[in-house]
Design a protein around this motif. Sequence first.
Motif, PDB file in Angstrom:
ATOM      1  N   LEU A   1      30.686  23.449  36.903  1.00 23.36           N
ATOM      2  CA  LEU A   1      30.070  24.450  37.769  1.00 23.36           C
ATOM      3  C   LEU A   1      30.660  24.535  39.169  1.00 23.36           C
ATOM      4  CD1 LEU A   1      26.289  23.986  36.845  1.00 23.36           C
ATOM      5  CD2 LEU A   1      27.788  25.876  36.204  1.00 23.36           C
ATOM      6  N   SER A   2      31.039  23.412  39.748  1.00 26.19           N
ATOM      7  CA  SER A   2      31.480  23.453  41.143  1.00 26.19           C
ATOM      8  C   SER A   2      32.718  24.323  41.318  1.00 26.19           C
ATOM      9  CB  SER A   2      31.745  22.032  41.658  1.00 26.19           C
ATOM     10  OG  SER A   2      32.799  21.418  40.921  1.00 26.19           O
ATOM     11  N   GLY A   3      33.774  24.033  40.567  1.00 26.79           N
ATOM     12  CA  GLY A   3      35.004  24.815  40.676  1.00 26.79           C
ATOM     13  C   GLY A   3      34.840  26.265  40.263  1.00 26.79           C
ATOM     14  N   PRO A   4      34.325  26.528  39.053  1.00 26.66           N
ATOM     15  CA  PRO A   4      34.180  27.920  38.625  1.00 26.66           C
ATOM     16  C   PRO A   4      33.345  28.772  39.580  1.00 26.66           C
ATOM     17  CG  PRO A   4      33.996  26.478  36.739  1.00 26.66           C
ATOM     18  CD  PRO A   4      34.070  25.584  37.950  1.00 26.66           C
ATOM     19  N   SER A   5      32.218  28.256  40.024  1.00 26.45           N
ATOM     20  CA  SER A   5      31.352  29.038  40.903  1.00 26.45           C
ATOM     21  C   SER A   5      32.006  29.304  42.256  1.00 26.45           C
ATOM     22  CB  SER A   5      30.018  28.304  41.101  1.00 26.45           C
ATOM     23  OG  SER A   5      29.172  29.012  41.980  1.00 26.45           O
ATOM     24  N   GLU A   6      32.528  28.269  42.890  1.00 31.99           N
ATOM     25  CA  GLU A   6      33.067  28.417  44.237  1.00 31.99           C
ATOM     26  C   GLU A   6      34.399  29.151  44.267  1.00 31.99           C
ATOM     27  OE1 GLU A   6      32.969  24.593  46.136  1.00 31.99           O
ATOM     28  OE2 GLU A   6      30.857  24.276  45.592  1.00 31.99           O
ATOM     29  N   GLU A   7      35.217  28.991  43.242  1.00 31.56           N
ATOM     30  CA  GLU A   7      36.481  29.729  43.210  1.00 31.56           C
ATOM     31  C   GLU A   7      36.273  31.209  42.920  1.00 31.56           C
ATOM     32  OE1 GLU A   7      39.417  28.408  44.307  1.00 31.56           O
ATOM     33  OE2 GLU A   7      37.895  26.923  44.819  1.00 31.56           O
ATOM     34  N   LEU A   8      35.271  31.521  42.111  1.00 29.69           N
ATOM     35  CA  LEU A   8      34.914  32.924  41.889  1.00 29.69           C
ATOM     36  C   LEU A   8      34.570  33.598  43.210  1.00 29.69           C
ATOM     37  CD1 LEU A   8      34.001  35.304  39.970  1.00 29.69           C
ATOM     38  CD2 LEU A   8      31.717  34.280  40.075  1.00 29.69           C
ATOM     39  N   ILE A   9      33.847  32.863  44.054  1.00 29.14           N
ATOM     40  CA  ILE A   9      33.369  33.428  45.311  1.00 29.14           C
ATOM     41  C   ILE A   9      34.446  33.435  46.394  1.00 29.14           C
ATOM     42  CG2 ILE A   9      31.713  33.119  47.203  1.00 29.14           C
ATOM     43  CD1 ILE A   9      29.835  31.812  45.099  1.00 29.14           C
ATOM     44  N   PHE A  10      35.007  32.266  46.674  1.00 30.97           N
ATOM     45  CA  PHE A  10      35.852  32.106  47.861  1.00 30.97           C
ATOM     46  C   PHE A  10      37.330  32.387  47.622  1.00 30.97           C
ATOM     47  CE2 PHE A  10      32.078  29.526  48.715  1.00 30.97           C
ATOM     48  CZ  PHE A  10      31.711  30.053  49.945  1.00 30.97           C
ATOM     49  N   ARG A  11      37.738  32.515  46.390  1.00 25.42           N
ATOM     50  CA  ARG A  11      39.110  32.903  46.110  1.00 25.42           C
ATOM     51  C   ARG A  11      39.140  34.273  45.427  1.00 25.42           C
ATOM     52  NH1 ARG A  11      38.978  28.719  49.119  1.00 25.42           N
ATOM     53  NH2 ARG A  11      37.915  27.579  47.461  1.00 25.42           N
ATOM     54  N   ALA A  12      38.598  34.361  44.218  1.00 24.30           N
ATOM     55  CA  ALA A  12      38.704  35.605  43.458  1.00 24.30           C
ATOM     56  C   ALA A  12      38.106  36.785  44.223  1.00 24.30           C
ATOM     57  CB  ALA A  12      38.019  35.447  42.105  1.00 24.30           C
TER      58      ALA A  12
ATOM     59  N   LEU B   1      26.303  34.228  39.519  1.00 29.23           N
ATOM     60  CA  LEU B   1      25.757  35.436  38.894  1.00 29.23           C
ATOM     61  C   LEU B   1      25.665  36.583  39.904  1.00 29.23           C
ATOM     62  CD1 LEU B   1      22.911  33.950  36.656  1.00 29.23           C
ATOM     63  CD2 LEU B   1      25.091  34.918  35.898  1.00 29.23           C
ATOM     64  N   ILE B   2      25.252  36.258  41.128  1.00 30.23           N
ATOM     65  CA  ILE B   2      25.150  37.294  42.158  1.00 30.23           C
ATOM     66  C   ILE B   2      26.517  37.913  42.430  1.00 30.23           C
ATOM     67  CG2 ILE B   2      24.709  37.716  44.606  1.00 30.23           C
ATOM     68  CD1 ILE B   2      22.444  35.661  44.431  1.00 30.23           C
ATOM     69  N   PHE B   3      27.538  37.075  42.542  1.00 26.13           N
ATOM     70  CA  PHE B   3      28.868  37.612  42.833  1.00 26.13           C
ATOM     71  C   PHE B   3      29.488  38.303  41.627  1.00 26.13           C
ATOM     72  CE2 PHE B   3      28.790  35.350  46.825  1.00 26.13           C
ATOM     73  CZ  PHE B   3      29.513  36.217  47.635  1.00 26.13           C
ATOM     74  N   LEU B   4      29.128  37.892  40.437  1.00 26.02           N
ATOM     75  CA  LEU B   4      29.586  38.629  39.256  1.00 26.02           C
ATOM     76  C   LEU B   4      29.012  40.049  39.264  1.00 26.02           C
ATOM     77  CD1 LEU B   4      29.377  35.940  36.434  1.00 26.02           C
ATOM     78  CD2 LEU B   4      31.450  37.070  37.277  1.00 26.02           C
ATOM     79  N   ILE B   5      27.764  40.170  39.690  1.00 27.83           N
ATOM     80  CA  ILE B   5      27.148  41.497  39.804  1.00 27.83           C
ATOM     81  C   ILE B   5      27.848  42.309  40.891  1.00 27.83           C
ATOM     82  CG2 ILE B   5      25.035  42.735  40.444  1.00 27.83           C
ATOM     83  CD1 ILE B   5      23.462  40.399  39.207  1.00 27.83           C
ATOM     84  N   ILE B   6      28.115  41.663  42.038  1.00 32.05           N
ATOM     85  CA  ILE B   6      28.812  42.350  43.131  1.00 32.05           C
ATOM     86  C   ILE B   6      30.192  42.807  42.688  1.00 32.05           C
ATOM     87  CG2 ILE B   6      29.836  42.047  45.421  1.00 32.05           C
ATOM     88  CD1 ILE B   6      27.533  40.133  46.074  1.00 32.05           C
ATOM     89  N   ILE B   7      30.908  41.955  41.969  1.00 30.39           N
ATOM     90  CA  ILE B   7      32.236  42.307  41.471  1.00 30.39           C
ATOM     91  C   ILE B   7      32.151  43.477  40.496  1.00 30.39           C
ATOM     92  CG2 ILE B   7      34.103  41.500  39.965  1.00 30.39           C
ATOM     93  CD1 ILE B   7      33.795  38.752  41.306  1.00 30.39           C
ATOM     94  N   TYR B   8      31.147  43.454  39.638  1.00 27.53           N
ATOM     95  CA  TYR B   8      30.968  44.541  38.664  1.00 27.53           C
ATOM     96  C   TYR B   8      30.699  45.869  39.373  1.00 27.53           C
ATOM     97  CZ  TYR B   8      28.821  47.390  35.013  1.00 27.53           C
ATOM     98  OH  TYR B   8      28.504  48.418  34.158  1.00 27.53           O
ATOM     99  N   VAL B   9      29.806  45.830  40.358  1.00 28.73           N
ATOM    100  CA  VAL B   9      29.472  47.052  41.105  1.00 28.73           C
ATOM    101  C   VAL B   9      30.685  47.531  41.892  1.00 28.73           C
ATOM    102  CG1 VAL B   9      28.037  48.026  42.934  1.00 28.73           C
ATOM    103  CG2 VAL B   9      27.024  46.481  41.242  1.00 28.73           C
ATOM    104  N   THR B  10      31.397  46.600  42.517  1.00 32.38           N
ATOM    105  CA  THR B  10      32.600  46.963  43.280  1.00 32.38           C
ATOM    106  C   THR B  10      33.617  47.661  42.394  1.00 32.38           C
ATOM    107  OG1 THR B  10      32.297  45.064  44.763  1.00 32.38           O
ATOM    108  CG2 THR B  10      34.483  46.077  44.700  1.00 32.38           C
TER     109      THR B  10
END
Length: 240
Positions: A132-143, A55-64
């Motif tokens: 949760l493991s894949g979606p959360s970590e791939e959003l952060i460390f790849r996307a 959720l934090i990185f989704l917010i960061i992505i949105y703001v970016t």
Amino acid sequence: MAKVLKKILWVILLTILLLAVPRLSGLVANLFDYQSIDPDGSYAWVSVHHIVQALIFLIIIYVTGKFKPLDFGFSWGDRVIGKKLVHKFILYFSIYTVGAFATSVLTNSFQPFAYPLTAVNISGQLGFQLLLSGPSEELIFRAFAITVLALFVKTRLFNGRVSVANIIAAFIFGLAHVGFSFSPFELTYSPFQVIFSFTLGLFYGDCYEKTGSMYYPMIMHSFSNVIMVGVTIILSFILL
């Protein structure tokens, strides 16, 4: 020289962000009591942790995106390449899993499932690994990580086959599997897990770059986690 220093500074700042948010998410997860639903601590805390960091990185992505529109892979991208890479990964990782667990059993180094073999612990842990493991970590460390790194680190190595952005993201992903405390200062980690995470991160990142989608690396990541935990559970029943 100034450009190089600027790039190094951006990498350092991004690394701090990528490592700090998961730690912050852990503090948030600590605020809740999971004893009634997860007395053995097998899935609830880590599930909340991964939800919060995503959720934090989704917010960061949105703001970016408000300042600089970027493609973070929220689409299926190149479906042909994506399916091909996922199928190939599943085949090779399955072969690796058979070899790795066979070796661990034959050498008496097999590590059983870390929690009591109850229906709640098994379903909770497998559900976490799958959803949760894949979606959360791939959003952060790849996307997020590779997309942002690629803005100022454009070099490719090995005849253009591997991007430096992918290597850096995979390195940070490996560092994310190192535990630390400040008082007293202490590092806890498994060298194998750090190297293993770095290596898998390269595969996930390569898939992300070639497909333009975070979804295929998510599938690969979740599959690898589920099959490792699943085989561990099965062998724990058989061997214990």
